[in-house]
Write a protein that holds these residues in place. Structure first.
Motif, PDB file in Angstrom:
ATOM      1  N   ASN A  58       0.811  -1.220   0.000  1.00  0.00           N
ATOM      2  CA  ASN A  58       0.000   0.000   0.000  1.00  0.00           C
ATOM      3  C   ASN A  58       0.844   1.269   0.000  1.00  0.00           C
ATOM      4  O   ASN A  58       0.418   2.299  -0.504  1.00  0.00           O
ATOM      5  N   ASP A  59       2.041   1.173   0.588  1.00  0.00           N
ATOM      6  CA  ASP A  59       2.909   2.360   0.644  1.00  0.00           C
ATOM      7  C   ASP A  59       3.722   2.546  -0.639  1.00  0.00           C
ATOM      8  O   ASP A  59       4.540   3.452  -0.740  1.00  0.00           O
ATOM      9  N   ARG A 107       5.981   0.468  -1.945  1.00  0.00           N
ATOM     10  CA  ARG A 107       7.232  -0.297  -1.956  1.00  0.00           C
ATOM     11  C   ARG A 107       6.986  -1.735  -2.406  1.00  0.00           C
ATOM     12  O   ARG A 107       5.941  -2.307  -2.153  1.00  0.00           O
TER      13      ARG A 107
END
Length: 146
Positions: free
Chosen positions: A76-77, A79
């Motif tokens: 979700n970030d 990465r």
């Protein structure tokens, strides 16, 4: 409790609640149409604590019964992360090791499937033996009159 109908051994009655197999349809699918489950999905399906699941996975890996596959995904970030997933066979093996309600239902379901297959094989063998016996007796009668 599982009951076998004596007159028709291919029909089984299972007094347990229905096992929800739609879980397997929700798994991650790769290009080869193989399905994989994450540890979190397995934990939710079998309704067991995370530590119990991780302990059993560790023991199964030690015994070389499961391997797990690492895949990369975007979190979700944003990465890219590696995550270990397990194919359907490994999910079932993990369930055979656990003692949750769902795992026990899966074990009973698998046992019923094996029993049904064995009964159908026995039925085929019996009919084949009868056919062979008929033809054997028929050829014996023909030899008598030569």
């Amino acid at each position: 409790m599982i009951k076998t109908n004596i007159n028709n051994p291919e029909k089984f009655e299972d007094n347990t609640e229905h096992l929800e197999l739609s879980f397997f349809e929700k798994l991650i699918e790769n290009n080869n149409h193989e399905r994989y489950a994450t540890r979190n999905q397995i934990k939710e399906f079998y309704n067991v604590p995370r530590t119990t699941l991780l302990g059993n996975i560790k023991k199964l890996k030690k015994d070389d019964l499961i391997k797990g596959t690492k895949i990369r995904h975007v979190a979700n970030d944003g990465r890219t992360r590696e995550q270990e997933v397990y194919n359907i066979d490994e999910v079932i093996v993990i369930g055979l090791r656990l003692s949750s309600t769902t795992a026990i239902k899966l074990q009973r379901f698998a046992t019923n499937q094996i029993k049904q297959k064995l009964f159908s094989l026995e039925k085929k063998n019996r009919s084949l033996e009868l056919e062979l016996g008929y033809f054997w007796n028929k050829s014996d009668r023909n030899d008598l009159y030569r």
